[in-house]
Design a protein around this motif. Structure first.
Motif, mmCIF file in Angstrom:
data_model
loop_
_atom_site.group_PDB
_atom_site.id
_atom_site.type_symbol
_atom_site.label_atom_id
_atom_site.label_comp_id
_atom_site.label_asym_id
_atom_site.label_seq_id
_atom_site.Cartn_x
_atom_site.Cartn_y
_atom_site.Cartn_z
ATOM 1 N N ALA A 148 0.811 -1.222 0.000
ATOM 2 C CA ALA A 148 0.000 0.000 0.000
ATOM 3 C C ALA A 148 0.844 1.272 0.000
ATOM 4 O O ALA A 148 0.331 2.359 -0.259
ATOM 5 C CB ALA A 148 -0.929 0.005 1.214
ATOM 6 N N ARG A 149 2.140 1.134 0.305
ATOM 7 C CA ARG A 149 3.005 2.307 0.322
ATOM 8 C C ARG A 149 3.008 2.991 -1.043
ATOM 9 O O ARG A 149 3.026 2.344 -2.081
ATOM 10 C CB ARG A 149 4.428 1.911 0.715
ATOM 11 C CG ARG A 149 4.551 1.428 2.158
ATOM 12 C CD ARG A 149 5.937 0.912 2.462
ATOM 13 N NE ARG A 149 6.951 1.938 2.314
ATOM 14 C CZ ARG A 149 8.251 1.729 2.490
ATOM 15 N NH1 ARG A 149 8.684 0.519 2.816
ATOM 16 N NH2 ARG A 149 9.118 2.707 2.349
ATOM 17 N N GLY A 150 2.993 4.312 -1.031
ATOM 18 C CA GLY A 150 2.992 5.061 -2.287
ATOM 19 C C GLY A 150 1.747 4.842 -3.110
ATOM 20 O O GLY A 150 1.802 4.855 -4.351
ATOM 21 N N ASN A 151 0.606 4.621 -2.412
ATOM 22 C CA ASN A 151 -0.668 4.402 -3.112
ATOM 23 C C ASN A 151 -0.588 3.251 -4.115
ATOM 24 O O ASN A 151 -1.095 3.348 -5.225
ATOM 25 C CB ASN A 151 -1.136 5.689 -3.805
ATOM 26 C CG ASN A 151 -1.496 6.782 -2.818
ATOM 27 O OD1 ASN A 151 -2.111 6.513 -1.787
ATOM 28 N ND2 ASN A 151 -1.084 8.010 -3.106
ATOM 29 N N TRP A 152 0.106 2.186 -3.720
ATOM 30 C CA TRP A 152 0.185 0.937 -4.477
ATOM 31 C C TRP A 152 1.076 1.030 -5.718
ATOM 32 O O TRP A 152 1.194 0.060 -6.467
ATOM 33 C CB TRP A 152 -1.214 0.456 -4.927
ATOM 34 C CG TRP A 152 -2.272 0.431 -3.893
ATOM 35 C CD1 TRP A 152 -3.304 1.308 -3.751
ATOM 36 C CD2 TRP A 152 -2.438 -0.527 -2.838
ATOM 37 N NE1 TRP A 152 -4.100 0.961 -2.684
ATOM 38 C CE2 TRP A 152 -3.598 -0.164 -2.116
ATOM 39 C CE3 TRP A 152 -1.726 -1.663 -2.444
ATOM 40 C CZ2 TRP A 152 -4.054 -0.877 -1.013
ATOM 41 C CZ3 TRP A 152 -2.186 -2.384 -1.355
ATOM 42 C CH2 TRP A 152 -3.329 -1.991 -0.648
ATOM 43 N N ALA A 153 1.713 2.173 -5.961
ATOM 44 C CA ALA A 153 2.352 2.419 -7.256
ATOM 45 C C ALA A 153 3.408 1.379 -7.608
ATOM 46 O O ALA A 153 3.404 0.816 -8.717
ATOM 47 C CB ALA A 153 2.962 3.822 -7.275
ATOM 48 N N GLU A 154 4.348 1.105 -6.693
ATOM 49 C CA GLU A 154 5.430 0.174 -7.015
ATOM 50 C C GLU A 154 4.905 -1.236 -7.227
ATOM 51 O O GLU A 154 5.325 -1.944 -8.156
ATOM 52 C CB GLU A 154 6.482 0.173 -5.889
ATOM 53 C CG GLU A 154 7.660 -0.748 -6.182
ATOM 54 C CD GLU A 154 8.668 -0.804 -5.047
ATOM 55 O OE1 GLU A 154 9.501 -1.747 -5.042
ATOM 56 O OE2 GLU A 154 8.639 0.079 -4.157
#
Length: 343
Positions: A148-154
């Motif tokens: 969920a970190r970074g709005n799931w981006a990675e």
């Protein structure tokens, strides 16, 4: 497991905060004091078996509804045994490690684990409604490895860049500990990846906190663009009460597939009678028995282990008594292998 509560939903300063859902209120009321848990069950004299050190290493959390299914006055109750911190957890046993299933070696990106061909697992959160003492991720670095970190981006980019992945597995922690709006945020992003064909969700919440299965969650499930399998985790027939049956019926109404994974645990379900009752009860609730796993050999869990020889005898006894579709696959996860190993 990081004992965090579900995140508060964002809102504008000009609008009132959204009131907590029933399941969130019940989440906050979960029992965190093992002595108080014993007292509620009329087992004050058993407090000497508790381990403050074990409780400090892996805190207690038990929803009130799950406590209500435990037998008063019975220290050997199979539900109580799964959640009570005891001195046995402090034993250092050869062969038991911090990462028995090789999660670290299978890391693909932050919060993304890929052990098997075509499937990627997202560690969506470190939060659970109940803390099971045999948890194979009880030592996992949820703070550092959270999709969920970074709005799931990675995590989403990692999956999008690998066309061999056609199934995404939401795990944790427990993905249903997240707000439905947060889950929808993730699945909206995944829906933009053309090579994803299936979604799987692993969760214990519909069993230990069935109130989580509310209208908002059901609407989200109905709107998902893929075939969805929801894998619950129940180890004993007594975990199913009327509220769990109601939750399973509601989940089935969305058209998803319901499966159950159990872990073979000494003192919980290590008898033919207990395993048969579990299969029959889960099927009566509309949930197909899927896997019966041998214990993952994680440090602090050795007192739950059942030998492979005994496990084979038990599953043979189940197979002799029940129809084939009620017999779960007995298996063990071995770090680095290409699939679960049948036993």
């Amino acid at each position: 497991m990081i004992p965090v509560a579900p995140a508060a939903q964002k809102h504008n300063a000009d609008s009132p905060a959204r009131p907590a859902a029933v399941w969130q209120q019940l989440w906050r009321q979960a029992e965190r004091d093992p002595r108080r848990l014993l007292a509620r069950l009329g087992l004050d004299e058993a407090a000497a078996r508790l381990s403050e050190e074990a409780a400090a290493q892996f805190i207690t959390r038990v929803p009130q509804g799950f406590i209500n299914r435990m037998r008063r006055g019975d220290l050997n109750d199979p539900l109580l045994r799964q959640v009570l911190p005891v001195t046995d957890e402090l034993a250092v046993v050869p062969g038991f490690s911090l990462d028995a299933v090789g999660d670290g070696a299978a890391r693909k990106a932050t919060g993304v684990i890929q052990k098997y061909q075509g499937r990627a697992l997202l560690v969506t959160t470190g939060s659970c409604a109940v803390h099971c003492r045999y948890c194979f991720r009880r030592h996992f670095d949820y703070a550092g490895e959270n999709a969920a970190r970074g709005n799931w981006a990675e995590a989403v980019a990692s999956i999008a860049n690998d066309p061999s992945i056609d199934e995404v597995i939401l795990s944790g922690g427990d993905p249903l500990s997240l707000l439905t709006s947060k889950l929808a945020e993730l699945t909206d992003l995944l829906a933009q990846i053309p090579h994803i064909r299936r979604l799987r969700i692993h969760t214990r919440l519909p069993v230990v906190l069935p109130e989580r299965v509310d209208a908002e969650l059901l609407d989200w499930l109905r709107a998902l663009p893929w075939p969805v399998s929801l894998v619950i985790h129940a180890n004993h027939a007594n975990e199913f009460d009327a509220s769990v049956f109601e939750a399973m019926n509601a989940l089935r109404s969305t058209g998803i597939t319901l499966l159950n994974e159990a872990v073979l645990l000494a003192g919980v379900n290590d008898s033919v009678d207990a395993l048969c009752a579990l299969s029959e009860t889960s099927f009566a609730a509309g949930v197909l028995p899927y896997y019966l796993f041998q214990l993952d050999r994680v440090q602090g869990t050795a007192h739950f282990e059942v030998s492979d020889e005994r496990a084979a005898q038990l599953i043979a006894g189940v197979r002799a008594r029940l129809s084939g579709y009620l017999v779960p696959r007995l298996a063990r996860e071995i770090a680095g292998e290409a699939s679960k190993r049948p036993l």
